[in-house]
Design a protein around this motif. Structure first.
Motif, PDB file in Angstrom:
ATOM      1  N   SER A 154       0.854  -1.188   0.000  1.00 23.46           N
ATOM      2  CA  SER A 154       0.000   0.000   0.000  1.00 23.46           C
ATOM      3  C   SER A 154       0.892   1.240   0.000  1.00 23.46           C
ATOM      4  O   SER A 154       2.060   1.176   0.392  1.00 23.46           O
ATOM      5  CB  SER A 154      -0.911   0.011   1.230  1.00 23.46           C
ATOM      6  OG  SER A 154      -0.137   0.132   2.399  1.00 23.46           O
ATOM      7  N   ALA A 155       0.348   2.365  -0.442  1.00 23.97           N
ATOM      8  CA  ALA A 155       1.126   3.608  -0.508  1.00 23.97           C
ATOM      9  C   ALA A 155       1.705   4.000   0.855  1.00 23.97           C
ATOM     10  O   ALA A 155       2.874   4.371   0.942  1.00 23.97           O
ATOM     11  CB  ALA A 155       0.271   4.731  -1.094  1.00 23.97           C
ATOM     12  N   PRO A 156       0.932   3.929   1.968  1.00 23.13           N
ATOM     13  CA  PRO A 156       1.519   4.289   3.263  1.00 23.13           C
ATOM     14  C   PRO A 156       2.700   3.397   3.657  1.00 23.13           C
ATOM     15  O   PRO A 156       3.682   3.870   4.216  1.00 23.13           O
ATOM     16  CB  PRO A 156       0.360   4.131   4.246  1.00 23.13           C
ATOM     17  CG  PRO A 156      -0.875   4.275   3.432  1.00 23.13           C
ATOM     18  CD  PRO A 156      -0.524   3.712   2.081  1.00 23.13           C
ATOM     19  N   VAL A 157       2.613   2.094   3.340  1.00 21.41           N
ATOM     20  CA  VAL A 157       3.712   1.186   3.678  1.00 21.41           C
ATOM     21  C   VAL A 157       4.947   1.547   2.865  1.00 21.41           C
ATOM     22  O   VAL A 157       6.065   1.582   3.385  1.00 21.41           O
ATOM     23  CB  VAL A 157       3.302  -0.288   3.440  1.00 21.41           C
ATOM     24  CG1 VAL A 157       4.494  -1.215   3.517  1.00 21.41           C
ATOM     25  CG2 VAL A 157       2.246  -0.702   4.446  1.00 21.41           C
ATOM     26  N   ILE A 158       4.763   1.837   1.585  1.00 22.82           N
ATOM     27  CA  ILE A 158       5.881   2.217   0.714  1.00 22.82           C
ATOM     28  C   ILE A 158       6.552   3.482   1.242  1.00 22.82           C
ATOM     29  O   ILE A 158       7.787   3.564   1.301  1.00 22.82           O
ATOM     30  CB  ILE A 158       5.397   2.426  -0.738  1.00 22.82           C
ATOM     31  CG1 ILE A 158       4.845   1.122  -1.302  1.00 22.82           C
ATOM     32  CG2 ILE A 158       6.498   2.978  -1.617  1.00 22.82           C
ATOM     33  CD1 ILE A 158       5.842  -0.001  -1.358  1.00 22.82           C
ATOM     34  N   LEU A 159       5.765   4.457   1.652  1.00 22.35           N
ATOM     35  CA  LEU A 159       6.332   5.694   2.204  1.00 22.35           C
ATOM     36  C   LEU A 159       7.052   5.432   3.518  1.00 22.35           C
ATOM     37  O   LEU A 159       8.129   5.966   3.768  1.00 22.35           O
ATOM     38  CB  LEU A 159       5.233   6.742   2.398  1.00 22.35           C
ATOM     39  CG  LEU A 159       4.622   7.301   1.121  1.00 22.35           C
ATOM     40  CD1 LEU A 159       3.445   8.210   1.451  1.00 22.35           C
ATOM     41  CD2 LEU A 159       5.664   8.041   0.308  1.00 22.35           C
ATOM     42  N   GLN A 160       6.472   4.590   4.367  1.00 19.37           N
ATOM     43  CA  GLN A 160       7.078   4.278   5.665  1.00 19.37           C
ATOM     44  C   GLN A 160       8.416   3.566   5.491  1.00 19.37           C
ATOM     45  O   GLN A 160       9.366   3.808   6.243  1.00 19.37           O
ATOM     46  CB  GLN A 160       6.137   3.417   6.490  1.00 19.37           C
ATOM     47  CG  GLN A 160       6.707   3.029   7.841  1.00 19.37           C
ATOM     48  CD  GLN A 160       5.801   2.048   8.582  1.00 19.37           C
ATOM     49  OE1 GLN A 160       4.822   1.556   8.038  1.00 19.37           O
ATOM     50  NE2 GLN A 160       6.154   1.765   9.819  1.00 19.37           N
ATOM     51  N   LEU A 161       8.522   2.699   4.496  1.00 22.01           N
ATOM     52  CA  LEU A 161       9.745   1.942   4.272  1.00 22.01           C
ATOM     53  C   LEU A 161      10.821   2.757   3.569  1.00 22.01           C
ATOM     54  O   LEU A 161      11.980   2.361   3.530  1.00 22.01           O
ATOM     55  CB  LEU A 161       9.454   0.681   3.456  1.00 22.01           C
ATOM     56  CG  LEU A 161       8.573  -0.345   4.139  1.00 22.01           C
ATOM     57  CD1 LEU A 161       8.269  -1.486   3.187  1.00 22.01           C
ATOM     58  CD2 LEU A 161       9.232  -0.859   5.404  1.00 22.01           C
ATOM     59  N   GLY A 162      10.453   3.883   2.987  1.00 19.42           N
ATOM     60  CA  GLY A 162      11.435   4.724   2.316  1.00 19.42           C
ATOM     61  C   GLY A 162      11.863   4.186   0.963  1.00 19.42           C
ATOM     62  O   GLY A 162      13.012   4.372   0.571  1.00 19.42           O
ATOM     63  N   LEU A 163      10.963   3.517   0.254  1.00 18.91           N
ATOM     64  CA  LEU A 163      11.303   2.967  -1.064  1.00 18.91           C
ATOM     65  C   LEU A 163      11.262   4.069  -2.120  1.00 18.91           C
ATOM     66  O   LEU A 163      10.349   4.159  -2.927  1.00 18.91           O
ATOM     67  CB  LEU A 163      10.360   1.814  -1.424  1.00 18.91           C
ATOM     68  CG  LEU A 163      10.501   0.581  -0.554  1.00 18.91           C
ATOM     69  CD1 LEU A 163       9.454  -0.456  -0.900  1.00 18.91           C
ATOM     70  CD2 LEU A 163      11.893  -0.014  -0.705  1.00 18.91           C
ATOM     71  N   ARG A 164      12.282   4.906  -2.080  1.00 16.39           N
ATOM     72  CA  ARG A 164      12.398   6.042  -3.000  1.00 16.39           C
ATOM     73  C   ARG A 164      13.809   6.122  -3.546  1.00 16.39           C
ATOM     74  O   ARG A 164      14.755   5.665  -2.928  1.00 16.39           O
ATOM     75  CB  ARG A 164      12.097   7.351  -2.281  1.00 16.39           C
ATOM     76  CG  ARG A 164      10.716   7.454  -1.739  1.00 16.39           C
ATOM     77  CD  ARG A 164      10.587   8.716  -0.908  1.00 16.39           C
ATOM     78  NE  ARG A 164       9.285   8.801  -0.315  1.00 16.39           N
ATOM     79  CZ  ARG A 164       8.381   9.695  -0.654  1.00 16.39           C
ATOM     80  NH1 ARG A 164       8.659  10.608  -1.549  1.00 16.39           N
ATOM     81  NH2 ARG A 164       7.208   9.703  -0.079  1.00 16.39           N
TER      82      ARG A 164
END
Length: 157
Positions: free
Chosen positions: A137-147
């Motif tokens: 999910s988008a919040p999980v991706i943001l929390q994990l720092g996948l950028r």
């Protein structure tokens, strides 16, 4: 799954440029990966771990997975290419690790699944581990720092 994957996925995101991900995906699709060399000296006894990544979709195509292993307490890790449903057999120094998996759709450059599991490598034994991957999910991706370094996401959802 543990509620927080630690730094294995964040490590991959911070250190991975788009071309690294492309190479790992290509290597996974080209065939069985070469036996990886763990970065730590092999002075301690080794054990074997068999890691399989499972996802709720039964893919009819060969689906690449980027598997990362990070030793507990370490800020670095190692990434391995594999395929969804295949078993990666690795010889590692004895210790505790965090294994994380990214299930990637190479055609669309989308992230289909994400999962992690803690594993323990024991001397002269084979430890089977299954990493369950779930739809991200988008919040999980943001929390994990996948950028990427410029702040753009590594994958589309």
């Amino acid at each position: 799954m543990d509620p927080h994957p630690g730094g294995a996925l964040a490590w991959l995101a911070q250190g991975a440029a788009a071309n690294l991900l492309d190479r790992l995906v290509d290597r996974a699709l080209d065939g069985p990966p070469l036996a990886p060399a763990w970065p730590r000296p092999g002075k301690t006894a080794a054990g074997t771990v068999e890691i399989t990544v499972r996802h709720h979709t039964a893919a009819k195509i060969r689906t690449p997975v980027i598997l990362t292993l990070q030793e507990d307490g370490s800020r670095a890790g190692t990434a391995f290419p594999t395929l969804l449903g295949h078993t990666a057999r690795l010889a590692l120094p004895v210790g505790h690790y965090l294994g994380a998996a990214l299930v990637v759709n190479p055609r669309r450059r989308t992230l289909q699944g994400i999962g992690w599991s803690r594993l323990t490598v024991v001397t002269h034994r084979t430890s089977p581990v299954i990493i369950p991957a779930q739809r991200p999910s988008a919040p999980v991706i943001l929390q994990l720092g996948l950028r990427k370094a410029d702040g753009t996401p590594l994958f589309r959802l």
